[in-house]
Design a protein around this motif. Structure first.
Motif, PDB file in Angstrom:
ATOM      1  N   PRO A 145       6.380  -0.251   5.292  1.00 52.58           N
ATOM      2  CA  PRO A 145       5.189   0.170   6.334  1.00 52.58           C
ATOM      3  C   PRO A 145       4.206   1.038   5.872  1.00 52.58           C
ATOM      4  CG  PRO A 145       7.519   0.125   7.111  1.00 52.58           C
ATOM      5  CD  PRO A 145       7.652  -0.266   5.959  1.00 52.58           C
ATOM      6  N   PRO A 146       4.854   2.175   4.731  1.00 53.87           N
ATOM      7  CA  PRO A 146       3.673   3.047   4.070  1.00 53.87           C
ATOM      8  C   PRO A 146       2.705   2.445   3.179  1.00 53.87           C
ATOM      9  CG  PRO A 146       5.926   3.425   3.052  1.00 53.87           C
ATOM     10  CD  PRO A 146       6.139   2.218   3.837  1.00 53.87           C
ATOM     11  N   ALA A 147       2.668   1.048   3.216  1.00 54.96           N
ATOM     12  CA  ALA A 147       1.742   0.546   2.101  1.00 54.96           C
ATOM     13  C   ALA A 147       0.315   0.560   2.499  1.00 54.96           C
ATOM     14  CB  ALA A 147       2.152  -0.958   2.179  1.00 54.96           C
ATOM     15  N   PHE A 148      -0.308   0.884   1.429  1.00 54.07           N
ATOM     16  CA  PHE A 148      -1.864   1.357   1.371  1.00 54.07           C
ATOM     17  C   PHE A 148      -2.523   0.001   0.872  1.00 54.07           C
ATOM     18  CE2 PHE A 148      -5.717   3.205  -0.189  1.00 54.07           C
ATOM     19  CZ  PHE A 148      -6.291   4.033   0.506  1.00 54.07           C
ATOM     20  N   PHE A 149      -3.641  -0.323   1.552  1.00 55.10           N
ATOM     21  CA  PHE A 149      -4.305  -1.343   1.041  1.00 55.10           C
ATOM     22  C   PHE A 149      -5.688  -1.001   0.610  1.00 55.10           C
ATOM     23  CE2 PHE A 149      -1.528  -3.021   4.000  1.00 55.10           C
ATOM     24  CZ  PHE A 149      -0.806  -4.234   3.253  1.00 55.10           C
ATOM     25  N   LEU A 150      -5.908  -1.238  -0.637  1.00 56.51           N
ATOM     26  CA  LEU A 150      -7.336  -1.033  -1.231  1.00 56.51           C
ATOM     27  C   LEU A 150      -7.982  -2.449  -1.315  1.00 56.51           C
ATOM     28  CD1 LEU A 150      -8.841   0.877  -2.893  1.00 56.51           C
ATOM     29  CD2 LEU A 150      -7.842   0.358  -4.912  1.00 56.51           C
ATOM     30  N   GLN A 151      -8.893  -2.663  -0.479  1.00 55.88           N
ATOM     31  CA  GLN A 151      -9.579  -3.832  -0.324  1.00 55.88           C
ATOM     32  C   GLN A 151     -11.026  -3.813  -1.207  1.00 55.88           C
ATOM     33  OE1 GLN A 151     -11.162  -5.356   3.611  1.00 55.88           O
ATOM     34  NE2 GLN A 151      -9.464  -7.000   3.203  1.00 55.88           N
ATOM     35  N   LEU A 152     -10.979  -4.573  -2.156  1.00 53.42           N
ATOM     36  CA  LEU A 152     -12.171  -4.742  -3.199  1.00 53.42           C
ATOM     37  C   LEU A 152     -13.053  -5.683  -2.335  1.00 53.42           C
ATOM     38  CD1 LEU A 152     -10.426  -4.848  -6.409  1.00 53.42           C
ATOM     39  CD2 LEU A 152     -11.135  -2.840  -5.284  1.00 53.42           C
TER      40      LEU A 152
ATOM     41  N   ALA B 237      -7.486   6.633  -6.439  1.00 51.46           N
ATOM     42  CA  ALA B 237      -6.738   7.745  -6.594  1.00 51.46           C
ATOM     43  C   ALA B 237      -6.961   9.133  -5.686  1.00 51.46           C
ATOM     44  CB  ALA B 237      -6.805   8.487  -8.118  1.00 51.46           C
ATOM     45  N   GLY B 238      -8.058   9.015  -5.463  1.00 47.46           N
ATOM     46  CA  GLY B 238      -8.634  10.327  -4.450  1.00 47.46           C
ATOM     47  C   GLY B 238      -8.322   9.881  -3.206  1.00 47.46           C
ATOM     48  N   LEU B 239      -7.991   8.707  -2.755  1.00 42.68           N
ATOM     49  CA  LEU B 239      -7.694   8.498  -1.369  1.00 42.68           C
ATOM     50  C   LEU B 239      -6.178   8.407  -1.202  1.00 42.68           C
ATOM     51  CD1 LEU B 239      -9.949   5.157  -1.054  1.00 42.68           C
ATOM     52  CD2 LEU B 239     -10.474   7.318   0.324  1.00 42.68           C
ATOM     53  N   LEU B 240      -5.337   8.457  -2.093  1.00 44.06           N
ATOM     54  CA  LEU B 240      -3.878   8.413  -2.019  1.00 44.06           C
ATOM     55  C   LEU B 240      -3.469   9.891  -1.435  1.00 44.06           C
ATOM     56  CD1 LEU B 240      -3.280   5.894  -4.531  1.00 44.06           C
ATOM     57  CD2 LEU B 240      -3.140   5.593  -2.151  1.00 44.06           C
ATOM     58  N   PRO B 241      -2.624   9.791  -0.685  1.00 44.70           N
ATOM     59  CA  PRO B 241      -2.014  11.420  -0.396  1.00 44.70           C
ATOM     60  C   PRO B 241      -0.947  11.701  -1.458  1.00 44.70           C
ATOM     61  CG  PRO B 241      -1.476  10.208   1.244  1.00 44.70           C
ATOM     62  CD  PRO B 241      -2.231   9.102   0.335  1.00 44.70           C
ATOM     63  N   TRP B 242      -1.202  11.990  -2.645  1.00 44.30           N
ATOM     64  CA  TRP B 242      -0.185  11.782  -3.740  1.00 44.30           C
ATOM     65  C   TRP B 242      -0.582  12.876  -4.612  1.00 44.30           C
ATOM     66  CZ3 TRP B 242       1.157   9.024  -8.397  1.00 44.30           C
ATOM     67  CH2 TRP B 242       2.452   9.017  -8.618  1.00 44.30           C
TER      68      TRP B 242
END
Length: 175
Positions: A103-110, A167-172
Motif C-alpha cells: 500500500p505505501p508504494a510510490f510511483f515515479l512515472q517517467l 528524492a525530494g518528493l519522497l518523505p524520507w
C-alpha cells in the motif's frame, strides 16, 4: 509520545519502454541506499519471447509478473528496507495490483514524447523490447490519478536531475 522516523520508501519507477526506468531506478536506489530490482527480471521466458517477437502481452501474461513484483515490494516493506523496482505499470489497474501488495508504494512515472522515446529505442541495442511495441504502450498508458501516491516526471531531464527531483518528493530522510 515518541515519533518514529518514516520507513524507507518502496518506489516503482514506471513508464513506457525507452523512458529511462532502469537507469533512473538504479541511480535512485544508489542515491537512497535502497535495494534495487529490475522488473524485467520478473518476466517469464515465455513473456520475454512474446515481447521480443513484437507481440504485446495480455493481462493474463502480466498477472504473474505483477504479482512477483508486488511480492518483492511487500517483502521490502515488511523487512523495513524499502526498495526501488522498475515496472512499466502502464494501466491504473496494474498499479492497483502493486499497491494492493504494498500500500505505501510510490510511483515515479517517467514521461517523454514519442519522438524522444523512438530515438532512445534506436540507440538501445540488445534489449528484448522492440520499438514496434512503443505505440501499444503509449496507447495503454494511464496517467497517475490524484489519489495515487506518486508523481510524473519529465524523462527528458538528465538522469541525475530526475533522481534529485524524485528524492525530494519522497518523505524520507535521505543518506
Amino acid at each position: 509520545m515518541s515519533s518514529h522516523p518514516p520507513a524507507p520508501p518502496c518506489v516503482v519507477v514506471a513508464g513506457v519502454t525507452g523512458s529511462g526506468k532502469s537507469t533512473v531506478a538504479r541511480l535512485l536506489a544508489d542515491r537512497l541506499a535502497l535495494p534495487f530490482a529490475e522488473g524485467d527480471d520478473f518476466h517469464s521466458p515465455a513473456s520475454i519471447a512474446k515481447m521480443a517477437a513484437a507481440t504485446p502481452l495480455t493481462d493474463a501474461d502480466r498477472a504473474p509478473w505483477l504479482a512477483a513484483i508486488g511480492r518483492w515490494l511487500r517483502e521490502r516493506a515488511a523487512a523495513g528496507t524499502g526498495g526501488v523496482v522498475t515496472c512499466s505499470a502502464l494501466r491504473r489497474r496494474y498499479r492497483d495490483t502493486l499497491r494492493a501488495a504494498c500500500p505505501p508504494a510510490f510511483f515515479l512515472q517517467l514521461s517523454a514524447d514519442r519522438a524522444t522515446l523512438t530515438e532512445r529505442l534506436r540507440d538501445r541495442p540488445g534489449h528484448f523490447m522492440p520499438a514496434a511495441l512503443l505505440d501499444s504502450q503509449l496507447a495503454a498508458l494511464d496517467a497517475l490519478g490524484p489519489d495515487e501516491r506518486g508523481a510524473e516526471v519529465d524523462a527528458t531531464a538528465s538522469p541525475d536531475r530526475i533522481v534529485e527531483t524524485a528524492a525530494g518528493l519522497l518523505p524520507w530522510p535521505r543518506p
